[in-house]
Design a protein around this motif. Structure first.
Motif, PDB file in Angstrom:
ATOM      1  N   LEU A  24     -35.025  36.220  -7.629  1.00  0.00           N
ATOM      2  CA  LEU A  24     -34.457  35.187  -8.494  1.00  0.00           C
ATOM      3  C   LEU A  24     -35.310  33.918  -8.509  1.00  0.00           C
ATOM      4  CD1 LEU A  24     -30.600  35.305  -7.836  1.00  0.00           C
ATOM      5  CD2 LEU A  24     -31.846  36.085  -9.854  1.00  0.00           C
ATOM      6  N   ALA A  25     -36.086  33.708  -7.452  1.00  0.00           N
ATOM      7  CA  ALA A  25     -36.884  32.484  -7.359  1.00  0.00           C
ATOM      8  C   ALA A  25     -37.839  32.344  -8.533  1.00  0.00           C
ATOM      9  CB  ALA A  25     -37.657  32.460  -6.043  1.00  0.00           C
ATOM     10  N   THR A  26     -38.235  33.461  -9.124  1.00  0.00           N
ATOM     11  CA  THR A  26     -39.179  33.416 -10.244  1.00  0.00           C
ATOM     12  C   THR A  26     -38.466  33.305 -11.598  1.00  0.00           C
ATOM     13  OG1 THR A  26     -39.226  35.843 -10.445  1.00  0.00           O
ATOM     14  CG2 THR A  26     -40.800  34.802  -8.917  1.00  0.00           C
ATOM     15  N   ARG A  27     -37.137  33.294 -11.570  1.00  0.00           N
ATOM     16  CA  ARG A  27     -36.390  33.347 -12.833  1.00  0.00           C
ATOM     17  C   ARG A  27     -35.685  32.051 -13.191  1.00  0.00           C
ATOM     18  NH1 ARG A  27     -33.482  39.180 -11.701  1.00  0.00           N
ATOM     19  NH2 ARG A  27     -35.408  40.330 -11.230  1.00  0.00           N
ATOM     20  N   PHE A  28     -35.866  31.028 -12.386  1.00  0.00           N
ATOM     21  CA  PHE A  28     -35.265  29.736 -12.718  1.00  0.00           C
ATOM     22  C   PHE A  28     -36.211  29.010 -13.671  1.00  0.00           C
ATOM     23  CE2 PHE A  28     -33.391  30.322  -8.310  1.00  0.00           C
ATOM     24  CZ  PHE A  28     -32.180  30.799  -8.813  1.00  0.00           C
ATOM     25  N   ASP A  29     -36.054  29.343 -14.945  1.00  0.00           N
ATOM     26  CA  ASP A  29     -36.977  28.867 -15.965  1.00  0.00           C
ATOM     27  C   ASP A  29     -36.265  27.958 -16.953  1.00  0.00           C
ATOM     28  OD1 ASP A  29     -35.328  30.651 -17.280  1.00  0.00           O
ATOM     29  OD2 ASP A  29     -36.882  32.174 -17.583  1.00  0.00           O
ATOM     30  N   SER A  30     -36.806  27.853 -18.146  1.00  0.00           N
ATOM     31  CA  SER A  30     -36.219  26.983 -19.177  1.00  0.00           C
ATOM     32  C   SER A  30     -34.813  27.427 -19.567  1.00  0.00           C
ATOM     33  CB  SER A  30     -37.119  26.953 -20.408  1.00  0.00           C
ATOM     34  OG  SER A  30     -37.286  28.260 -20.944  1.00  0.00           O
ATOM     35  N   HIS A  31     -34.540  28.723 -19.465  1.00  0.00           N
ATOM     36  CA  HIS A  31     -33.190  29.208 -19.795  1.00  0.00           C
ATOM     37  C   HIS A  31     -32.178  28.696 -18.770  1.00  0.00           C
ATOM     38  CE1 HIS A  31     -33.679  32.071 -23.194  1.00  0.00           C
ATOM     39  NE2 HIS A  31     -34.933  32.105 -22.758  1.00  0.00           N
ATOM     40  N   ALA A  35     -29.067  26.336 -19.565  1.00  0.00           N
ATOM     41  CA  ALA A  35     -27.701  26.686 -19.183  1.00  0.00           C
ATOM     42  C   ALA A  35     -27.045  25.525 -18.437  1.00  0.00           C
ATOM     43  CB  ALA A  35     -27.702  27.943 -18.323  1.00  0.00           C
ATOM     44  N   CYS A  36     -27.783  24.915 -17.506  1.00  0.00           N
ATOM     45  CA  CYS A  36     -27.243  23.778 -16.763  1.00  0.00           C
ATOM     46  C   CYS A  36     -26.942  22.614 -17.697  1.00  0.00           C
ATOM     47  CB  CYS A  36     -28.234  23.334 -15.686  1.00  0.00           C
ATOM     48  SG  CYS A  36     -28.401  24.495 -14.309  1.00  0.00           S
ATOM     49  N   THR A  37     -27.833  22.373 -18.637  1.00  0.00           N
ATOM     50  CA  THR A  37     -27.642  21.272 -19.586  1.00  0.00           C
ATOM     51  C   THR A  37     -26.421  21.514 -20.455  1.00  0.00           C
ATOM     52  OG1 THR A  37     -30.035  20.874 -19.636  1.00  0.00           O
ATOM     53  CG2 THR A  37     -28.729  19.929 -21.421  1.00  0.00           C
ATOM     54  N   MET A  38     -26.234  22.746 -20.893  1.00  0.00           N
ATOM     55  CA  MET A  38     -25.060  23.081 -21.700  1.00  0.00           C
ATOM     56  C   MET A  38     -23.775  22.814 -20.923  1.00  0.00           C
ATOM     57  SD  MET A  38     -26.531  26.650 -23.324  1.00  0.00           S
ATOM     58  CE  MET A  38     -24.940  27.240 -23.915  1.00  0.00           C
ATOM     59  N   GLY A 165     -24.766  32.637 -10.111  1.00  0.00           N
ATOM     60  CA  GLY A 165     -23.631  31.753 -10.366  1.00  0.00           C
ATOM     61  C   GLY A 165     -23.574  30.602  -9.382  1.00  0.00           C
ATOM     62  N   ASP A 166     -23.857  30.890  -8.106  1.00  0.00           N
ATOM     63  CA  ASP A 166     -23.893  29.824  -7.101  1.00  0.00           C
ATOM     64  C   ASP A 166     -24.991  28.813  -7.418  1.00  0.00           C
ATOM     65  OD1 ASP A 166     -21.789  30.896  -5.695  1.00  0.00           O
ATOM     66  OD2 ASP A 166     -23.035  31.881  -4.179  1.00  0.00           O
ATOM     67  N   ALA A 167     -26.140  29.302  -7.865  1.00  0.00           N
ATOM     68  CA  ALA A 167     -27.255  28.415  -8.200  1.00  0.00           C
ATOM     69  C   ALA A 167     -26.856  27.471  -9.326  1.00  0.00           C
ATOM     70  CB  ALA A 167     -28.482  29.231  -8.592  1.00  0.00           C
ATOM     71  N   LEU A 168     -26.153  27.999 -10.321  1.00  0.00           N
ATOM     72  CA  LEU A 168     -25.656  27.147 -11.409  1.00  0.00           C
ATOM     73  C   LEU A 168     -24.696  26.085 -10.882  1.00  0.00           C
ATOM     74  CD1 LEU A 168     -24.900  29.698 -14.283  1.00  0.00           C
ATOM     75  CD2 LEU A 168     -26.542  27.825 -14.405  1.00  0.00           C
ATOM     76  N   ALA A 169     -23.721  26.527 -10.091  1.00  0.00           N
ATOM     77  CA  ALA A 169     -22.687  25.614  -9.601  1.00  0.00           C
ATOM     78  C   ALA A 169     -23.273  24.503  -8.739  1.00  0.00           C
ATOM     79  CB  ALA A 169     -21.627  26.395  -8.817  1.00  0.00           C
ATOM     80  N   ILE A 170     -24.185  24.853  -7.849  1.00  0.00           N
ATOM     81  CA  ILE A 170     -24.740  23.849  -6.937  1.00  0.00           C
ATOM     82  C   ILE A 170     -25.694  22.915  -7.670  1.00  0.00           C
ATOM     83  CG2 ILE A 170     -26.052  23.478  -4.823  1.00  0.00           C
ATOM     84  CD1 ILE A 170     -23.173  24.651  -4.555  1.00  0.00           C
ATOM     85  N   ALA A 171     -26.444  23.431  -8.630  1.00  0.00           N
ATOM     86  CA  ALA A 171     -27.309  22.560  -9.427  1.00  0.00           C
ATOM     87  C   ALA A 171     -26.471  21.525 -10.176  1.00  0.00           C
ATOM     88  CB  ALA A 171     -28.135  23.393 -10.409  1.00  0.00           C
ATOM     89  N   LEU A 173     -23.408  20.531  -9.285  1.00  0.00           N
ATOM     90  CA  LEU A 173     -22.823  19.652  -8.267  1.00  0.00           C
ATOM     91  C   LEU A 173     -23.785  18.515  -7.917  1.00  0.00           C
ATOM     92  CD1 LEU A 173     -21.081  20.736  -4.972  1.00  0.00           C
ATOM     93  CD2 LEU A 173     -23.068  19.270  -4.877  1.00  0.00           C
ATOM     94  N   GLU A 174     -25.037  18.873  -7.670  1.00  0.00           N
ATOM     95  CA  GLU A 174     -26.019  17.860  -7.285  1.00  0.00           C
ATOM     96  C   GLU A 174     -26.336  16.922  -8.437  1.00  0.00           C
ATOM     97  OE1 GLU A 174     -28.419  20.218  -3.758  1.00  0.00           O
ATOM     98  OE2 GLU A 174     -29.229  20.276  -5.792  1.00  0.00           O
ATOM     99  N   ALA A 175     -26.431  17.469  -9.645  1.00  0.00           N
ATOM    100  CA  ALA A 175     -26.747  16.633 -10.808  1.00  0.00           C
ATOM    101  C   ALA A 175     -25.632  15.631 -11.085  1.00  0.00           C
ATOM    102  CB  ALA A 175     -26.976  17.517 -12.037  1.00  0.00           C
ATOM    103  N   ARG A 176     -24.384  16.005 -10.801  1.00  0.00           N
ATOM    104  CA  ARG A 176     -23.252  15.112 -11.052  1.00  0.00           C
ATOM    105  C   ARG A 176     -23.023  14.123  -9.912  1.00  0.00           C
ATOM    106  NH1 ARG A 176     -20.570  19.912 -13.563  1.00  0.00           N
ATOM    107  NH2 ARG A 176     -20.300  19.389 -15.780  1.00  0.00           N
ATOM    108  N   GLY A 177     -23.702  14.316  -8.795  1.00  0.00           N
ATOM    109  CA  GLY A 177     -23.446  13.458  -7.645  1.00  0.00           C
ATOM    110  C   GLY A 177     -22.090  13.725  -7.034  1.00  0.00           C
ATOM    111  N   PHE A 178     -21.656  14.978  -7.097  1.00  0.00           N
ATOM    112  CA  PHE A 178     -20.355  15.385  -6.566  1.00  0.00           C
ATOM    113  C   PHE A 178     -20.334  15.172  -5.066  1.00  0.00           C
ATOM    114  CE2 PHE A 178     -17.080  18.635  -5.543  1.00  0.00           C
ATOM    115  CZ  PHE A 178     -16.127  18.309  -6.490  1.00  0.00           C
TER     116      PHE A 178
END
Length: 323
Positions: A24-31, A35-38, A165-171, A173-178
Motif C-alpha cells: 500500500l505504501a506505493t499506492r498513496f497517490d493523487s487519488h 479522496a481525502c479532499t473530498m 480505510g484506517d489510512a483515510l481516517a487517520i489522515a 483526523l490529523e488534517a482536522r487537528g482532531f
C-alpha cells in the motif's frame, strides 16, 4: 486426527497479509489525496457501502471515521435499492467497496448516485471496472494472493481494505487537528471517555471538607483533626487561610522516627512546607499519575491563583472508573 503444523500455517498467513499491506505504501497517490479532499470538504456524511466481507470491513471503516471526526455510517447496497437510498443526500460522499468493482448491488446504484450528483470514492482491485471508472477517486486494494490457500475466502484483500480505510481516517483526523478530548466526546460511556473527560474538579472534596489547622496547633490535636476528617492528612494555614504546608500519616511516621515528642511539638515544626498540588481543571487521570509517581494517596487542589479549594483522594479517582 493427523498432526498439523498450525504455527507454520499462522506464520504463512501473517507473511502473506503483511506483504500485501506493505504494497500500500506505493499506492498513496493523487487519488488518495483527492479522496481525502473530498471527505474533508464533505458537508454531509461519508456513506460506506459494500457487500459480503467488503460490507463487514465497510462497517468497521464507517465506525472508525465516525469516531475520529468524520461523520459516517454504513448502508448496505441491497437495502439501498429497497428504500435506504433515501438515507443518502446530495451533501454526502459515498465510499464504495468492491474488490471486483462489479458487485451487482453496487453497480445498480451508480446511475442513481450520478443523478443525485453524489461523489463516489471506490476501494477496488479493478480500476477499469464499472465502479473504478465511475468513481472520482479510485483507491487500489489489490493483492497478489489471498492467505486462503484455496484463493476463495477474502483474507489478505480484506486486511488491505481495512488498512486503506484506517489510512483515510487517520489522515483526516490529523488534517482536522482532531484531539484526544474530541475523541472522548465520541466515547463518553467507557473508561476511555472517563480518562479523557473527567476533571479533578468533578470529583474533589470542596473546601468545607478540607481538614485545616494553624501552624501553632499542638501535634496531638492535629492528629485528632486528621482522624476526624478521614483524609489521612491535614492542611496547615495561617489566619488569612494561605496554605503553609501539609501534615500526613507518612509525616507522622517520619516524626516518630526522628524522635519528635508528639506531646510537646506543634505541627508547624514538623509539617511539609512543599505540599504536592494539582489544578482543579487537570484531568483526573493526570492526578492519578502524580499520586502513583509520588506514592501518595491525597492531592491538594488549587485554583489559578494557587489558592486551596479542595482535596482529592486516590480512592475518589478509582471509584470514578479511571482504570
Amino acid at each position: 486426527m493427523p498432526s498439523f503444523d498450525f504455527i507454520s500455517s499462522a506464520h504463512r498467513t501473517l507473511n502473506i497479509e503483511s506483504a500485501a499491506v506493505a504494497t500500500l505504501a506505493t499506492r498513496f497517490d493523487s487519488h488518495f489525496v483527492k479522496a481525502c479532499t473530498m471527505l474533508m470538504n464533505c458537508k454531509g456524511r461519508a456513506i460506506v457501502m459494500g457487500v459480503g466481507k467488503s460490507g463487514h470491513i465497510g462497517k468497521k471503516i464507517a465506525a472508525t471515521l465516525a469516531s475520529t471526526g468524520s461523520p459516517a455510517f454504513f448502508v448496505h447496497p441491497g437495502e439501498a435499492s429497497h428504500g435506504d437510498l433515501g438515507m443518502i443526500t446530495s451533501t454526502d460522499v459515498v465510499i464504495a467497496i468492491s474488490y471486483s468493482g462489479n458487485s451487482n448491488e453496487l453497480v445498480t446504484l451508480l446511475p442513481l448516485l450520478k443523478r443525485l450528483n453524489i461523489p463516489v470514492i471506490a476501494l477496488t482491485a479493478k480500476p477499469r471496472s464499472p465502479l473504478g471508472e465511475f468513481a472520482e477517486a479510485c483507491l487500489d486494494i489489490s493483492v497478489e494472493r489471498e492467505a486462503c490457500p484455496l484463493a476463495l475466502a477474502p483474507t489478505a484483500s480484506t486486511t488491505v481494505t481495512l488498512v486503506m480505510g484506517d489510512a483515510l481516517a487517520i489522515a483526516l483526523l490529523e488534517a482536522r487537528g482532531f484531539t484526544a478530548e474530541d475523541f472522548a466526546f465520541s466515547h463518553p460511556g467507557g473508561t476511555l471517555g472517563r480518562k479523557l473527560l473527567l476533571r479533578v474538579a468533578d470529583i474533589m472534596h470542596d473546601e468545607t471538607a478540607i481538614p485545616r489547622v494553624s501552624p501553632t496547633t499542638p501535634l496531638l490535636q492535629t492528629l485528632m483533626v486528621m482522624s476526624e476528617k478521614g483524609f489521612g492528612m491535614t492542611t496547615v494555614a495561617d489566619d488569612s487561610t494561605d496554605l503553609l504546608g501539609v501534615y500526613t500519616d507518612g509525616d507522622l511516621r517520619r516524626s516518630i522516627d526522628r524522635g519528635i515528642d508528639i506531646h510537646t511539638a506543634v505541627v508547624g515544626d514538623v509539617m511539609n512546607r512543599q505540599p504536592i498540588t494539582v489544578a482543579a481543571n487537570a484531568l483526573a487521570a493526570e492526578a492519578l499519575a502524580v499520586m502513583e509517581q509520588k506514592k501518595i494517596n491525597v492531592l491538594l487542589v488549587v485554583n489559578e491563583q494557587k489558592r486551596l479549594i479542595g482535596v482529592v483522594k486516590i480512592n475518589d479517582i478509582l471509584r470514578a472508573g479511571i482504570i
